[in-house]
Scaffold this active site. Structure first.
Site: not given
Length: 377
Positions: A271, A306
């Site tokens: 990610d 994030a």
């Protein structure tokens, strides 16, 4: 791709899920043509007597690195792919964050064009815009939308056969139909960024979803009277669970529990966003501002995590530190994600598989990476 035969020897190698000492393998034409243990048939061309040889890592979920994101107008493809290859990743998805459809469609088209010519790029992962606002994380709430048939068709057309995976919150209007529509087009569907209960998650899996996007993150926690999508995925043998093993997104105890509860179905992902491989500071993910402190990216507004600055070699080390056997951790970075995409030619060291390999030292740091038999680090 080299057509000549290359013999590799290593102190040990992961063969059929087992770490075998004194292993050797032969490569030709970008594939593995022979494997063995003990004395090799001839002198090794590449001799790694102190290394562990594992299948090349496969990253299902990555947004960028070294200051560049796949959502950029002009991503620095070579820099991003090269950075992750230096950390053992031989094949990866191009993950795009939520954006208005009119902006997302050309990004999908550009990523698909790269996938068409670059074997390192497996295809496009759409992490949005079909996400629940309640669990949107670092996605622009103004760009979230329901998965209508028109939206699905626009994205599939833009991908031109290279849309690899899509994350969908199954409680959205039309989501179950969209899951079936994507699945029929050969796209792997992941349940994620969702507030769905266990029954709705099960309906999504029955409709064709086979992945859980970053397990534990972007979804309700498991509760004894409200088990949610995590429990539904753990109990369903058809489902592969992604995990961000950076020591921040998921606690070590939970990582260990995931590895034990879903053996062979845990897929490590990075990610990673643009800040991977970069110093702390200000960055962006999609249209949102991000601040990275001590390697952890958070939205400047609201503080949600994030993405990450993770690499897959570090994810393997973190999972091992959480109590998983090394064989299981390496499997979670290679075979499990490859199988989740239906790529039985990747993520394993066996005859006929792609010669994608990573050599690790005693501390599980990368000392060499090969894709289709060619060194990429």
């Amino acid at each position: 791709m080299s057509e000549s035969k290359v013999l590799m020897r290593a102190g040990r190698a992961l063969l059929e899920g087992v770490l075998v000492p004194d292993a050797w393998l032969e490569l030709e034409g970008g594939v593995i043509t022979a494997v063995g243990q003990g004395a090799p048939p001839r002198a090794a061309d590449i001799d790694l007597p102190r290394a562990t040889l594992a299948p090349g890592f496969v990253d299902l979920h990555c947004h960028g690195a070294v200051g560049s994101a796949f959502d950029d107008d002009e991503p620095d493809w070579d820099a991003v792919l090269g950075f992750h290859a230096a950390h053992g990743t031989t094949r990866q998805a191009v993950s795009l964050v939520t954006a208005p459809l009119d902006a997302l469609v050309p990004r999908v088209r550009a990523a698909a064009a790269r996938a068409a010519v670059d074997p390192a790029v497996l295809g496009v992962h759409l992490e949005g815009p079909f996400l629940a606002d309640s669990h949107r994380g670092a996605h622009d709430p103004a760009a979230l939308t329901a998965p209508t048939a028109d939206a699905v068709d626009r994205l599939l057309e833009a991908g031109d056969g290279h849309v690899l995976q899509v994350t969908i919150a199954p409680e959205l209007p039309g989501a179950i139909e969209a899951i079936a529509r994507f699945s029929a087009a050969g796209v792997r569907v992941a349940v994620g960024h969702t507030g769905a209960d266990a029954a709705t998650a099960r309906a999504a899996f029955d409709a064709g979803a086979t992945l859980l996007t970053h397990a534990c993150n972007g979804m309700p926690p498991m509760h004894h009277r409200s088990p949610g999508p995590l429990a539904a995925a753990l109990l369903d043998e058809r489902v592969t669970l992604e995990a961000i093993a950076d020591g921040e997104h998921v606690a070590a105890e939970m990582l260990g529990l995931l590895a034990r509860s879903a053996p062979g179905r845990l897929a490590l992902i990075t990610d990673a966003m643009a800040a991977a491989g970069m110093p702390d500071g200000a960055y962006r993910i999609g249209s949102l501002d991000v601040r990275v402190e001590e390697g952890l990216p958070r939205l400047a507004e609201g503080g949600s995590i994030a993405g990450s600055t993770l690499t897959l070699d570090r994810a393997v080390r973190v999972l091992v530190a959480a109590g998983a056997p090394l064989e299981a951790a390496l499997d979670a970075a290679s075979r499990a994600p490859a199988d989740a995409l239906g790529r039985a030619d990747l993520g394993r060291i066996e005859v006929g598989a792609a010669a994608d390999l990573v050599a690790l030292d005693e501390r599980l740091g990368v000392v060499g990476t090969w894709r289709a038999g060619e060194p990429v680090r």
